[in-house]
Design a protein around this motif. Structure first.
Motif, PDB file in Angstrom:
ATOM      1  N   GLU A 114     -27.631  -7.383  -9.535  1.00  0.00           N
ATOM      2  CA  GLU A 114     -26.249  -7.300  -8.826  1.00  0.00           C
ATOM      3  C   GLU A 114     -25.826  -6.175  -8.827  1.00  0.00           C
ATOM      4  O   GLU A 114     -24.903  -5.749  -7.469  1.00  0.00           O
ATOM      5  CB  GLU A 114     -25.037  -8.238  -9.769  1.00  0.00           C
ATOM      6  CG  GLU A 114     -25.452  -9.862 -10.060  1.00  0.00           C
ATOM      7  CD  GLU A 114     -25.716 -10.259  -8.713  1.00  0.00           C
ATOM      8  OE1 GLU A 114     -25.108  -9.786  -7.502  1.00  0.00           O
ATOM      9  OE2 GLU A 114     -26.236 -11.580  -8.374  1.00  0.00           O
ATOM     10  N   PHE A 181     -22.773 -21.549 -11.587  1.00  0.00           N
ATOM     11  CA  PHE A 181     -23.686 -20.459 -10.931  1.00  0.00           C
ATOM     12  C   PHE A 181     -24.626 -20.761 -10.107  1.00  0.00           C
ATOM     13  O   PHE A 181     -25.126 -20.360  -9.127  1.00  0.00           O
ATOM     14  CB  PHE A 181     -23.950 -19.610 -12.279  1.00  0.00           C
ATOM     15  CG  PHE A 181     -24.727 -18.415 -12.022  1.00  0.00           C
ATOM     16  CD1 PHE A 181     -24.540 -17.491 -11.092  1.00  0.00           C
ATOM     17  CD2 PHE A 181     -25.922 -18.232 -12.981  1.00  0.00           C
ATOM     18  CE1 PHE A 181     -25.377 -16.287 -11.075  1.00  0.00           C
ATOM     19  CE2 PHE A 181     -26.573 -17.066 -12.930  1.00  0.00           C
ATOM     20  CZ  PHE A 181     -26.377 -16.284 -11.807  1.00  0.00           C
ATOM     21  N   GLU A 185     -25.902 -19.673  -6.715  1.00  0.00           N
ATOM     22  CA  GLU A 185     -27.064 -19.200  -6.156  1.00  0.00           C
ATOM     23  C   GLU A 185     -27.847 -19.695  -5.058  1.00  0.00           C
ATOM     24  O   GLU A 185     -28.644 -19.169  -4.494  1.00  0.00           O
ATOM     25  CB  GLU A 185     -28.124 -19.048  -7.698  1.00  0.00           C
ATOM     26  CG  GLU A 185     -27.300 -18.087  -8.779  1.00  0.00           C
ATOM     27  CD  GLU A 185     -27.125 -16.790  -8.580  1.00  0.00           C
ATOM     28  OE1 GLU A 185     -28.030 -16.312  -7.739  1.00  0.00           O
ATOM     29  OE2 GLU A 185     -26.248 -16.237  -8.820  1.00  0.00           O
ATOM     30  N   GLU A 215     -31.405 -13.712  -5.440  1.00  0.00           N
ATOM     31  CA  GLU A 215     -30.636 -14.929  -5.798  1.00  0.00           C
ATOM     32  C   GLU A 215     -31.695 -16.110  -6.295  1.00  0.00           C
ATOM     33  O   GLU A 215     -31.076 -16.804  -6.975  1.00  0.00           O
ATOM     34  CB  GLU A 215     -29.810 -15.277  -4.619  1.00  0.00           C
ATOM     35  CG  GLU A 215     -28.800 -14.142  -4.085  1.00  0.00           C
ATOM     36  CD  GLU A 215     -28.108 -13.631  -4.990  1.00  0.00           C
ATOM     37  OE1 GLU A 215     -27.942 -14.108  -6.255  1.00  0.00           O
ATOM     38  OE2 GLU A 215     -27.180 -12.535  -4.649  1.00  0.00           O
ATOM     39  N   HIS A 218     -32.358 -15.758  -9.841  1.00  0.00           N
ATOM     40  CA  HIS A 218     -30.968 -16.074 -10.568  1.00  0.00           C
ATOM     41  C   HIS A 218     -30.972 -17.688 -10.668  1.00  0.00           C
ATOM     42  O   HIS A 218     -30.398 -18.026 -11.865  1.00  0.00           O
ATOM     43  CB  HIS A 218     -29.822 -15.330  -9.942  1.00  0.00           C
ATOM     44  CG  HIS A 218     -29.892 -14.096  -9.632  1.00  0.00           C
ATOM     45  ND1 HIS A 218     -28.873 -13.279  -8.935  1.00  0.00           N
ATOM     46  CD2 HIS A 218     -30.922 -13.163 -10.009  1.00  0.00           C
ATOM     47  CE1 HIS A 218     -29.310 -11.911  -9.096  1.00  0.00           C
ATOM     48  NE2 HIS A 218     -30.453 -11.896  -9.778  1.00  0.00           N
ATOM     49  N   PHE A 341     -22.326 -14.853  -8.413  1.00  0.00           N
ATOM     50  CA  PHE A 341     -23.452 -15.357  -7.578  1.00  0.00           C
ATOM     51  C   PHE A 341     -24.288 -14.230  -7.126  1.00  0.00           C
ATOM     52  O   PHE A 341     -23.894 -12.980  -7.224  1.00  0.00           O
ATOM     53  CB  PHE A 341     -22.965 -16.258  -6.369  1.00  0.00           C
ATOM     54  CG  PHE A 341     -22.757 -15.642  -5.018  1.00  0.00           C
ATOM     55  CD1 PHE A 341     -23.502 -15.568  -4.012  1.00  0.00           C
ATOM     56  CD2 PHE A 341     -21.661 -14.649  -5.094  1.00  0.00           C
ATOM     57  CE1 PHE A 341     -23.280 -15.055  -2.734  1.00  0.00           C
ATOM     58  CE2 PHE A 341     -21.254 -14.033  -3.672  1.00  0.00           C
ATOM     59  CZ  PHE A 341     -22.313 -13.971  -2.757  1.00  0.00           C
TER      60      PHE A 341
HETATM   61 FE   LIG Z   1     -27.047 -13.382  -7.913  1.00  0.00          FE
END
Ligand SMILES: [Fe+2]
Ligand SMILES: [Fe+2]
Length: 341
Positions: A114, A181, A185, A215, A218, A341
């Motif tokens: 991030e 979340f 993502e 992403e 994640h 995100f």
């Molecule tokens: Fe992310």
């Protein structure tokens, strides 16, 4: 002065450390998936400064185009610039609760990713505007003026959740905190891949490809956490998750779709200005999915999350905006926003 008597003078071994303390002194293995994600996060580390910036000739764009593209990066940075502190606090929590070794490393990797996304936003904006701060920048065109007013409102709204978040982190388990979340993502991974495919500038293509891949990881971390913890979830946590999902929808819609009035306090011509910026950016070769594509992408991400939650009998909130029925959630307030995100 008399010498202070220390514990070490009195006993052979120190007293037991009260548990849980801030960090474990152990490297407990557990979720295999987390090890895999961590390993790929090491292989896939990238540096925004090392992208092909030398091929990017900002002078070949008009000022209106530069301001319109910078607007989109600024919209993204309202989310990505808040993600490093959000994940840094979550990382601390993984130590406090003595999470598995690989879970701690995974949260470290998200914090690093991030930070990279935030750096990328900053570099793109600075290059496009010839100035490092979109809020105090002096716009050159009429659209630039309007875009900046939008930015000021986004920034104001985006900063409102922080106190609520700080209170929520110690209170709830990680799998509850990050329940919404996953949806962010999933949608983010898709939108960035679409933007990479359509990008005309190599530097933006590379950036979106890297961000989209991050992403995706994640997303996998979030899934692994849910699969591990949801089967043993407290009943009281279930309704919290339902609310959390609705809150996540409201917050993340601003970047992945369009900002809903329930949460976002914005001027009445906000959307119109944003759409004008997007149209100019698209014409200049900066691909942003159209309204319908964004909506479908967002809907799919939400449905994916719904499939996961259905498995664990967690009621899904109604999201009529994209045609998803479910439990009515009306009382979303700032405390419920986990804005990542
Ligand atoms: Fe992310
Ligand atoms: Fe990000």
């Amino acid at each position: 002065m008399a010498k202070r008597t220390t514990l070490a003078q009195e006993m052979e071994f120190p007293p037991a450390t009260e548990q849980p303390n801030v960090f474990p002194l152990s490297w407990r293995k557990g979720t295999e998936k987390m090890e895999e994600v961590w390993a790929s996060s090491r292989r896939e580390v990238w540096d925004p400064a090392a992208l092909s910036w030398d091929t990017f000739d900002v002078e070949s764009y008009t000022w209106e185009e530069r301001e319109a593209i910078a607007y989109w990066w600024t919209l993204l940075s309202v989310f990505d610039a808040s993600a490093p502190p959000v994940f840094a606090s979550a990382l601390i929590k993984t130590y406090e609760v003595h999470e598995e070794d690989a879970v701690r490393r995974c949260f470290f990797s998200v914090t690093q990713d991030e930070q990279n996304h935030e750096q990328m936003c900053g570099m793109a904006i600075t290059k496009l505007l010839g100035y490092d701060d979109p809020v105090t920048y002096e716009p050159k065109t009429e659209l630039g003026e309007l875009a900046q007013r939008n930015v000021k409102w986004l920034y104001f709204n985006g900063g409102r959740y922080w106190d609520g978040y700080k209170q929520a982190v110690p209170k709830y388990p990680l799998a509850v905190l990050f329940s919404s979340f996953l949806m962010g993502e999933i949608a983010a991974a898709t939108i960035f891949h679409q933007m990479a495919e359509g990008a005309r500038e190599p530097v933006f293509e590379e950036a979106f490809r890297n961000i989209g891949r991050d992403e995706g990881r994640h997303m996998a971390i979030c899934m692994a956490l849910m699969e591990r913890d949801y089967p043993k979830l407290d009943v009281s946590d279930r309704s919290l998750i339902t609310k959390q999902i609705r809150a996540g929808y409201l917050f993340l819609s601003a970047v992945l779709y369009e900002p809903p009035e329930d949460f976002w306090d914005l001027p009445s011509d906000f959307i119109e200005v944003q759409r004008r910026c997007e149209a100019v950016a698209r014409d200049a070769g900066f691909h942003i999915p159209e309204y319908d594509a964004k909506k479908e992408n967002w809907r799919q991400a939400i449905l994916n999350l719904k499939t996961v939650l259905d498995k664990y009998d967690i009621p899904f909130p109604a999201i009529p905006e994209v045609g998803i029925s479910g439990e009515e959630v009306n009382d979303v307030d700032l405390e419920d926003i986990i804005p990542v995100f």
